[in-house]
Enzyme design. Structure first.
Site, short mmCIF file in Angstrom:
data_model
loop_
_atom_site.label_atom_id
_atom_site.label_comp_id
_atom_site.label_asym_id
_atom_site.label_seq_id
_atom_site.Cartn_x
_atom_site.Cartn_y
_atom_site.Cartn_z
N ASP A 291 16.75 36.34 27.56
CA ASP A 291 15.91 36.23 28.89
C ASP A 291 14.61 36.09 29.29
OD1 ASP A 291 15.77 37.23 31.39
OD2 ASP A 291 16.52 38.91 31.42
N VAL A 292 14.26 35.04 30.22
CA VAL A 292 12.47 34.36 29.74
C VAL A 292 11.76 35.39 31.03
CG1 VAL A 292 13.26 31.95 29.42
CG2 VAL A 292 13.18 32.44 31.95
N TYR B 86 11.85 28.37 45.22
CA TYR B 86 11.90 27.52 43.88
C TYR B 86 10.73 26.59 44.08
CZ TYR B 86 13.99 23.82 40.88
OH TYR B 86 14.13 23.01 39.96
N1 NAD Z 1 18.74 19.45 37.41
C1 NAD Z 1 18.75 19.18 38.52
O1 NAD Z 1 18.78 18.00 39.40
C2 NAD Z 1 17.55 19.81 38.30
C3 NAD Z 1 16.04 19.29 39.01
C4 NAD Z 1 14.85 19.68 38.91
C5 NAD Z 1 14.84 20.07 37.78
N2 NAD Z 1 15.36 20.85 36.94
C6 NAD Z 1 15.11 21.60 36.25
O2 NAD Z 1 15.45 21.53 34.44
C7 NAD Z 1 15.57 22.77 33.87
C8 NAD Z 1 16.55 22.37 34.36
O3 NAD Z 1 18.20 22.79 34.77
P1 NAD Z 1 19.61 22.39 34.48
O4 NAD Z 1 19.98 21.63 35.14
O5 NAD Z 1 19.69 21.85 32.73
O6 NAD Z 1 20.30 23.91 35.44
P2 NAD Z 1 21.33 24.74 34.47
O7 NAD Z 1 21.63 25.43 35.47
O8 NAD Z 1 21.89 23.89 33.79
O9 NAD Z 1 20.57 25.13 33.17
C9 NAD Z 1 19.53 26.24 33.63
C10 NAD Z 1 19.86 27.16 32.13
O10 NAD Z 1 18.83 28.25 32.52
C11 NAD Z 1 19.46 29.41 31.82
N3 NAD Z 1 19.09 30.29 32.35
C12 NAD Z 1 19.05 31.19 33.47
N4 NAD Z 1 18.28 32.30 34.18
C13 NAD Z 1 17.64 32.24 33.14
C14 NAD Z 1 16.77 33.11 31.86
N5 NAD Z 1 16.13 34.55 32.85
N6 NAD Z 1 16.64 33.77 30.68
C15 NAD Z 1 16.79 32.34 30.16
N7 NAD Z 1 17.42 31.34 30.56
C16 NAD Z 1 18.00 31.32 32.03
C17 NAD Z 1 20.72 28.95 31.92
O11 NAD Z 1 22.01 30.51 31.34
C18 NAD Z 1 21.33 28.00 31.85
O12 NAD Z 1 21.92 27.67 30.46
C19 NAD Z 1 15.56 23.67 35.22
O13 NAD Z 1 13.95 24.54 35.07
C20 NAD Z 1 15.12 23.46 36.11
O14 NAD Z 1 14.51 23.92 37.72
C21 NAD Z 1 16.28 20.59 37.21
#
Ligand code: NAD
Length: 249
Positions: free
Chosen positions: A67-68, A157
């Site tokens: 858990d980050v 965010y």
């Molecule tokens: N998907 C997009 O369009 C997008 C765009 C810009 C930035 N991002 C960033 O990219 C990264 C990955 O996004 P994604 O699309 O893979 O999202 P996702 O929701 O598929 O994956 C996020 C992961 O983070 C984990 N997570 C959530 N809370 C947590 C916690 N407290 N401790 C540890 N793990 C935790 C979840 O279990 C999940 O596996 C994120 O930082 C997101 O903000 C995504």
């Protein structure tokens, strides 16, 4: 499309949010390049299932609960990485949450949780990993286009991701020349995180994106692998836009 697979043999990746859409794509890239992969996520079952699809015997992967928002988890995970693989060469922070809330209606808890996962989590993970990182290592923190442009109904965010950009730049100066630190700013990437936004706004963002489509998780992973590779050996303190040009649109 032919993908570049960088040679990460003998190197160790520590990745947060590894069960997520982008996290899995990053793990695929590094594993294919020969890296040992410490794959952490809040959801241990999901990250363990995923690790076994990549590496059935878990020879080069180590799935861990993390858990980050908990500094002690970060310390434990960094320690386990060192115990199993001897050190860390690449750290990628991908854990994140993306929740909708207008500022006027946002509760303290909503604000704090989004900052805790998206910004505090990056700090805790970097702080824990740095003492165990090998010389020549690289950190890539995943920010967002929202951290540069702002985002309607996601001020918490956007604030957290803007924080990640300047945190990463500051850390790059602290850790140079031993370790390079960069952030990456994805735009809309196909996956569950943006489904709500797409339902609400339709194809508005796709039309505003010069390349006229969503990005793929693999395109984000490719840019991250590049930033961790020797081909990026003179790149630090950068925030790389991987958003089809949406940033300037
Ligand atoms: N998907 C997009 O369009 C997008 C765009 C810009 C930035 N991002 C960033 O990219 C990264 C990955 O996004 P994604 O699309 O893979 O999202 P996702 O929701 O598929 O994956 C996020 C992961 O983070 C984990 N997570 C959530 N809370 C947590 C916690 N407290 N401790 C540890 N793990 C935790 C979840 O279990 C999940 O596996 C994120 O930082 C997101 O903000 C995504």
């Amino acid at each position: 499309m032919k993908r570049t697979i960088y040679d990460f043999s003998g190197k160790t990746l520590l990745l947060t949010g590894a069960a997520g859409t982008i996290g899995q794509a990053i793990a695929h890239r590094f594993y294919a390049g020969g890296a040992n992969c410490v794959l952490t996520d809040f959801d241990l079952d999901a990250v363990t299932r995923f690790a076994r699809t990549l590496d059935p015997d878990l020879t080069r992967t180590l799935p861990l609960k993390h858990d980050v928002t908990e500094p002690t988890d970060a310390d434990r995970v960094a320690g386990e990485a060192v115990k199993r693989f001897g050190g860390i060469d690449a750290l990628v922070t991908s854990a994140g949450i993306y929740r909708d809330a207008l500022v006027e209606e946002m509760t303290d808890a909503q604000w704090q949780q989004t900052i805790a996962v998206n910004l505090d989590g990056v700090f805790y993970t970097c702080r824990a990993a740095i003492p165990h990182m090998n010389d020549g290592g690289a950190i890539v923190n995943i920010a967002s286009i929202a951290g540069h442009r702002g985002s309607h109904a996601h001020a918490h965010y956007a604030a957290a991701k803007g924080g990640v950009v300047v945190f990463s730049r500051s850390l790059a100066v602290e850790l140079a020349p031993r370790i390079r630190v960069n952030s990456i700013a994805p735009g809309l990437v196909d996956g569950p995180m943006v489904q709500n936004l797409l339902q609400l706004t339709g194809d508005k963002f796709i039309q505003a994106t010069p390349l006229k489509r969503l990005g793929t998780a693999d395109e984000i992973a490719g840019a991250i692998a590049f930033l961790c590779s020797d081909d990026a050996s003179f790149i630090t303190a950068e925030s790389l836009h991987v958003n089809g040009g949406l940033y300037i649109a």
